[in-house]
Design an enzyme around this catalytic site. Structure first.
Site, PDB file in Angstrom:
ATOM      1  N   ASP A 236       0.840  -1.189   0.000  1.00  0.00           N
ATOM      2  CA  ASP A 236       0.000   0.000   0.000  1.00  0.00           C
ATOM      3  C   ASP A 236       0.883   1.249   0.000  1.00  0.00           C
ATOM      4  O   ASP A 236       1.527   1.562   0.992  1.00  0.00           O
ATOM      5  CB  ASP A 236      -0.907  -0.009   1.234  1.00  0.00           C
ATOM      6  CG  ASP A 236      -1.978   1.061   1.186  1.00  0.00           C
ATOM      7  OD1 ASP A 236      -1.944   1.891   0.262  1.00  0.00           O
ATOM      8  OD2 ASP A 236      -2.852   1.060   2.072  1.00  0.00           O
TER       9      ASP A 236
ATOM     10  N   GLU B 214      -1.093  -0.655  -4.189  1.00  0.00           N
ATOM     11  CA  GLU B 214      -2.312   0.089  -3.856  1.00  0.00           C
ATOM     12  C   GLU B 214      -2.033   1.585  -3.734  1.00  0.00           C
ATOM     13  O   GLU B 214      -1.024   1.977  -3.152  1.00  0.00           O
ATOM     14  CB  GLU B 214      -2.871  -0.443  -2.532  1.00  0.00           C
ATOM     15  CG  GLU B 214      -4.117   0.269  -2.045  1.00  0.00           C
ATOM     16  CD  GLU B 214      -4.686  -0.361  -0.792  1.00  0.00           C
ATOM     17  OE1 GLU B 214      -5.447   0.321  -0.085  1.00  0.00           O
ATOM     18  OE2 GLU B 214      -4.388  -1.547  -0.517  1.00  0.00           O
TER      19      GLU B 214
ATOM     20  N   HIS C 107      -0.408   4.110  -0.179  1.00  0.00           N
ATOM     21  CA  HIS C 107      -1.211   4.977   0.698  1.00  0.00           C
ATOM     22  C   HIS C 107      -1.279   6.423   0.200  1.00  0.00           C
ATOM     23  O   HIS C 107      -1.538   7.344   0.973  1.00  0.00           O
ATOM     24  CB  HIS C 107      -0.641   4.942   2.123  1.00  0.00           C
ATOM     25  CG  HIS C 107      -1.687   4.916   3.194  1.00  0.00           C
ATOM     26  ND1 HIS C 107      -1.925   5.961   4.050  1.00  0.00           N
ATOM     27  CD2 HIS C 107      -2.575   3.952   3.535  1.00  0.00           C
ATOM     28  CE1 HIS C 107      -2.897   5.656   4.892  1.00  0.00           C
ATOM     29  NE2 HIS C 107      -3.310   4.432   4.597  1.00  0.00           N
TER      30      HIS C 107
ATOM     31  N   HIS D  36     -12.062  -2.153   0.520  1.00  0.00           N
ATOM     32  CA  HIS D  36     -11.263  -1.585   1.606  1.00  0.00           C
ATOM     33  C   HIS D  36     -12.050  -1.737   2.908  1.00  0.00           C
ATOM     34  O   HIS D  36     -13.246  -1.469   2.952  1.00  0.00           O
ATOM     35  CB  HIS D  36     -11.032  -0.107   1.289  1.00  0.00           C
ATOM     36  CG  HIS D  36     -10.245   0.649   2.304  1.00  0.00           C
ATOM     37  ND1 HIS D  36     -10.814   1.619   3.115  1.00  0.00           N
ATOM     38  CD2 HIS D  36      -8.931   0.625   2.621  1.00  0.00           C
ATOM     39  CE1 HIS D  36      -9.868   2.143   3.877  1.00  0.00           C
ATOM     40  NE2 HIS D  36      -8.725   1.560   3.607  1.00  0.00           N
TER      41      HIS D  36
ATOM     42  N   GLU E 253     -10.115   3.467  -2.283  1.00  0.00           N
ATOM     43  CA  GLU E 253     -10.649   3.650  -0.936  1.00  0.00           C
ATOM     44  C   GLU E 253     -11.077   5.084  -0.672  1.00  0.00           C
ATOM     45  O   GLU E 253     -11.875   5.341   0.225  1.00  0.00           O
ATOM     46  CB  GLU E 253      -9.631   3.204   0.114  1.00  0.00           C
ATOM     47  CG  GLU E 253      -8.404   4.097   0.232  1.00  0.00           C
ATOM     48  CD  GLU E 253      -7.362   3.525   1.177  1.00  0.00           C
ATOM     49  OE1 GLU E 253      -7.117   4.140   2.227  1.00  0.00           O
ATOM     50  OE2 GLU E 253      -6.794   2.460   0.854  1.00  0.00           O
TER      51      GLU E 253
END
Length: 385
Positions: A186, A212, A188, A288, A238
């Site tokens: 991730d 991700e 992020h 998510h 997400e």
């Protein structure tokens, strides 16, 4: 249907960072939802209260009309607060309808396409020694897949040393587990476009399951350049809140896995529509879910019904859940038992989660004021968390 008329809504803001919604009908059937934005729980709570004018006195059976009214009844639409409030309400209404008819929610959506769902959980990611220790723990618990943060704070253009550290984390896992463990990375949204390709170069030899949020979702145009650069599946979503947020990305074909959040992207109703859109573009679904039991159950019902669902996130043991964890507010935690890396089909009517109101009321007395950290680069400038 008068017996399904909504008579009362109640909200519980409880540790570690959750908000639960209880909707009660005239007949006494209770539905549970989880309307929350992490770090903005009180704001979403106020939004749900504002929307209650469209709920009290309505039949809980009218899920779609209520959804359309909540979404379109205000001139300004979308965004994390409104869509998260709608999400929790929608979850609770599906819970009520399933309980009223005596069937699980996935049956109301058309039935299950699978008998179990592959799961993954978090193992941190900022420090190599923690990554290895937590991965061993999760594998012992039966997980066959994990996800970790790829990086800590990153500058717009950062050092070779930091890039090497990112690769070291996943290298350690590959050396320990070989190809037997699926590893999601991730980013992020912490990485800016100028660093993504350099990081992919370092990570590619270790074959992550997916990358991700390589960049923030508002920089969707960057996916046009990232996607053709790598064979590693690209995941995002997400921080996208409706089918309208996803449609351009799907149309461009620059994503392999979408990750809508059942507590942010309009609930069960909207995420099922998003999943169907993604299926038409041959894109996989991996919702998510770093939240609580109602959110997880909602995800699983969509997963069980969606042919393109591939893996499901769980917050069990996640580092945010200090003092309280996923199962602590439930009377039937066994529904989330992991068997050989999977959670089996939920069988109880509605969402299948029996919430413990006594524990919720105790937690409500404690409350929470959770907010994510604010990070700074070495020079003092703001860094994405």
């Amino acid at each position: 249907m008068d017996d399904l008329r909504i008579e009362k809504i109640e909200l519980f803001k409880v540790p570690p960072r959750w908000l639960f919604l209880k909707i009660t009908t005239k007949s006494g059937i209770i539905g549970w939802g989880e309307p929350v934005v992490e770090g903005k729980a009180a704001t979403v709570e106020a939004c749900v209260q504002e929307l209650s004018q469209y709920l009290i006195g309505r039949s809980a059976n009218d899920i779609e009309d209520i959804w359309q009214t909540l979404y379109g009844g205000g001139f300004y639409r979308g965004g994390p607060i409104l869509m998260s409030a709608i999400s929790g309400i929608d979850q609770a209404l599906w819970d009520i309808k399933g309980k009223h008819l005596g069937v699980p929610v996935y049956d109301l959506l058309g039935g299950a396409v699978r008998q179990k769902m592959k799961m993954y959980c978090w193992i941190g990611g900022d420090h190599p020694e923690v990554v290895l220790e937590q991965a061993r723990e999760k594998v012992e618990q039966g997980y066959k897949a994990v996800k970790m943060n790829a990086t800590g704070a990153f500058a717009w253009i950062d050092s070779l040393q930091k890039i090497r550290t990112v690769a070291d984390n996943i290298r350690l896992l590959r050396e320990e587990f070989g190809d037997t463990l699926d590893i999601g990375l991730d980013f992020h949204g912490r990485i800016h476009k100028g660093m993504v390709k350099r990081l992919i170069d370092e990570l590619s030899p270790y074959n992550p399951m997916f990358i991700e949020e390589p960049v923030l979702s508002e920089n969707k145009e960057a996916f046009d350049h990232i996607y053709p650069y790598t064979s590693i599946p690209i995941a995002t979503g997400e921080r996208m809140f409706s089918r309208w947020d996803f449609k351009e990305l799907l149309h461009k074909g620059t994503v392999d896995i979408i990750q809508p959040d059942l507590s942010h992207a309009g609930g069960i109703s909207e995420v099922r529509r998003i999943a169907a859109m993604a299926e038409a573009y041959d894109v996989a679904l991996a919702p998510h879910c770093p939240l609580g039991p109602v959110a997880l159950a909602s995800c699983l019902h969509v997963d069980f019904n969606s042919i393109n669902a591939v893996i499901q996130e769980s917050s069990l043991g996640i580092h945010y859940n200090k003092g309280f964890d996923l199962l602590d507010y439930m009377d039937n935690p066994e529904i989330f038992d992991l068997k050989d890396g999977y959670i089996e089909l939920l069988k109880k009517p509605g969402l299948g989660v029996d919430m413990n109101e006594e524990k919720l009321r105790e937690g409500q007395k404690i409350g929470h004021n959770w907010s994510n950290p604010v990070w700074r680069n070495e020079d003092g400038s703001f860094a994405e968390w």
